[in-house]
Design a protein around this motif. Structure first.
Motif, short mmCIF file in Angstrom:
data_model
loop_
_atom_site.label_atom_id
_atom_site.label_comp_id
_atom_site.label_asym_id
_atom_site.label_seq_id
_atom_site.Cartn_x
_atom_site.Cartn_y
_atom_site.Cartn_z
N VAL A 51 0.83 -1.20 0.00
CA VAL A 51 0.00 0.00 0.00
C VAL A 51 0.87 1.26 0.00
N VAL A 52 1.92 1.26 0.83
CA VAL A 52 2.82 2.42 0.87
C VAL A 52 3.49 2.61 -0.48
N GLY A 53 3.94 1.52 -1.10
CA GLY A 53 4.59 1.61 -2.40
C GLY A 53 3.66 2.11 -3.49
N LEU A 54 2.43 1.66 -3.48
CA LEU A 54 1.46 2.11 -4.48
C LEU A 54 1.17 3.60 -4.34
N CYS A 55 1.07 4.07 -3.10
CA CYS A 55 0.85 5.50 -2.87
C CYS A 55 2.04 6.32 -3.38
N ALA A 56 3.24 5.85 -3.09
CA ALA A 56 4.43 6.57 -3.53
C ALA A 56 4.56 6.57 -5.04
N ALA A 57 4.31 5.42 -5.66
CA ALA A 57 4.39 5.33 -7.12
C ALA A 57 3.34 6.19 -7.79
N ALA A 58 2.15 6.28 -7.19
CA ALA A 58 1.08 7.09 -7.76
C ALA A 58 1.49 8.56 -7.82
N LEU A 59 2.11 9.06 -6.75
CA LEU A 59 2.53 10.46 -6.76
C LEU A 59 3.64 10.69 -7.78
N GLY A 60 4.59 9.78 -7.84
CA GLY A 60 5.68 9.93 -8.80
C GLY A 60 5.19 9.94 -10.23
N ALA A 73 10.29 13.85 -9.60
CA ALA A 73 9.38 12.74 -9.31
C ALA A 73 10.00 11.78 -8.31
N ALA A 74 11.30 11.56 -8.43
CA ALA A 74 11.98 10.64 -7.51
C ALA A 74 12.00 11.19 -6.09
N VAL A 75 12.32 12.46 -5.94
CA VAL A 75 12.37 13.05 -4.61
C VAL A 75 11.00 13.02 -3.95
N ALA A 76 9.97 13.34 -4.71
CA ALA A 76 8.61 13.30 -4.16
C ALA A 76 8.22 11.88 -3.78
N THR A 77 8.64 10.93 -4.59
CA THR A 77 8.33 9.53 -4.30
C THR A 77 8.98 9.08 -3.00
N VAL A 78 10.23 9.46 -2.80
CA VAL A 78 10.94 9.10 -1.58
C VAL A 78 10.27 9.72 -0.35
N ALA A 79 9.66 10.87 -0.53
CA ALA A 79 9.03 11.55 0.60
C ALA A 79 7.77 10.84 1.08
N VAL A 80 7.11 10.11 0.20
CA VAL A 80 5.83 9.50 0.57
C VAL A 80 5.99 8.44 1.66
N PRO A 81 6.90 7.46 1.52
CA PRO A 81 7.06 6.49 2.62
C PRO A 81 7.46 7.15 3.93
N ALA A 82 8.27 8.20 3.85
CA ALA A 82 8.65 8.91 5.07
C ALA A 82 7.41 9.51 5.74
N ALA A 83 6.53 10.10 4.92
CA ALA A 83 5.31 10.70 5.47
C ALA A 83 4.36 9.65 6.01
N LEU A 84 4.24 8.52 5.32
CA LEU A 84 3.29 7.49 5.73
C LEU A 84 3.78 6.67 6.92
N THR A 85 5.02 6.89 7.34
CA THR A 85 5.53 6.24 8.55
C THR A 85 5.92 7.26 9.62
N ARG A 86 5.57 8.52 9.41
CA ARG A 86 5.96 9.62 10.30
C ARG A 86 7.48 9.68 10.45
N GLY A 87 8.19 9.21 9.45
CA GLY A 87 9.65 9.24 9.50
C GLY A 87 10.26 8.28 10.50
N LEU A 88 9.47 7.33 11.02
CA LEU A 88 9.98 6.44 12.06
C LEU A 88 11.08 5.53 11.55
N HIS A 89 10.96 5.06 10.31
CA HIS A 89 12.00 4.19 9.78
C HIS A 89 13.31 4.95 9.58
N LEU A 90 13.20 6.17 9.09
CA LEU A 90 14.40 6.99 8.93
C LEU A 90 15.00 7.34 10.29
N ASP A 91 14.15 7.62 11.25
CA ASP A 91 14.63 7.90 12.60
C ASP A 91 15.33 6.67 13.17
N GLY A 92 14.75 5.49 12.92
CA GLY A 92 15.38 4.26 13.38
C GLY A 92 16.72 4.03 12.73
#
Length: 266
Positions: A51-60, A73-92
């Motif tokens: 689901v996260v990947g489909l949302c990111a791909a849709a925006l790109g 498009a790539a930068v915006a795509t990378v931002a979507v998973p960060a937004a959909l996880t509140r940046g928790l994975h990047l913080d981790g």
């Protein structure tokens, strides 16, 4: 209500709520927070990635359709998973890098990881990972929107499949509280291996319209992503005497980055 027996199974709905409620910010009310729900939820983690990947791909793809270049498009795509996880994975990822780079005993390294600030190892890791993801996606989008979109989805699913493998039986928690303690060791080894195999097979099947070579390439990218995450997992277990929620975030980011890089090679 009397406590549930430890061997009780959780329904697929409970598992999906657990997966989406813990791994995304999408509206999913967690109905059970126990070992059976965690077992089913972590086995379903790749579905949250889908689901996260489909949302990111849709925006790109939307940005490409509107005339944006591959890099935007790539930068915006990378931002979507960060937004959909509140940046928790990047913080981790940042916290895990600081803990690994501290060269301190396990208990001290874990305290460093819990601090709110980010050290130099964390900053460097974040910059490199985000640059690698954006650069790889820009190259994929420059090839075609279909290859770029598929790469996004495959990377997101592979990242969550890495979390399933990290939740397998035998992987201990480093702390007695937090997400790491809740999901460590909950998934049977055979079930985790089956999820990994199905993820690789699904990635290959999704790429079949691009040709048999592309199908094999996408399946290989998933296996490479899981392999890279496994190496990091073993390092963290050896270094911290177990896993934490931060480690799970780092595993997801490393797996996603590896998948994207492999997909644009060759």
């Amino acid at each position: 209500m009397p406590p549930r027996p430890p061997d009780e199974r959780a329904s697929l709905r409970d598992g999906l709520r657990f997966a989406f409620g813990t791994l995304t910010v999408l509206p999913a009310r967690i109905t059970r927070w126990d070992r059976p729900a965690a077992r089913t939820g972590m086995a379903c983690a790749p579905l949250a990635g889908l689901v996260v990947g489909l949302c990111a791909a849709a925006l790109g793809c939307l940005l490409l359709l509107l005339g944006a270049g591959p890099l935007l498009a790539a930068v915006a795509t990378v931002a979507v998973p960060a937004a959909l996880t509140r940046g928790l994975h990047l913080d981790g990822l940042a916290d895990t890098a600081d803990g690994l780079g501290s060269a301190k005993p396990a208990d001290t390294a874990l305290r460093i990881m819990k601090q709110s600030d980010i050290g130099p190892f964390g900053v460097i890791s974040l910059v490199l990972v985000l640059l690698l993801q954006a650069a790889a996606l820009a190259q994929a989008y420059a090839d075609s929107w279909a290859r770029g979109a598929l790469a996004v989805v495959v990377a997101a699913v592979a990242a969550r499949a890495a979390l399933t493998l990290a939740s397998r039986d035998g992987v201990p928690p480093a702390r007695h509280e937090g997400l790491g303690a809740a999901v460590a060791g909950v998934v049977p080894v055979r079930a985790a291996a089956l999820v990994a195999a199905l993820t690789a097979a699904a990635a290959g099947a999704a790429a079949l319209p691009l040709g048999p070579g592309a199908a094999a390439h996408h399946a290989l990218a998933v296996l490479a992503a899981l392999g890279a995450a496994e190496l990091l997992l073993r390092r963290c277990v050896h270094r911290f005497d177990g896993v934490t929620g931060d480690v799970f975030g780092a595993l997801a980011e490393v797996a996603a980055t590896t998948a994207l890089v492999v997909l644009v090679l060759g």
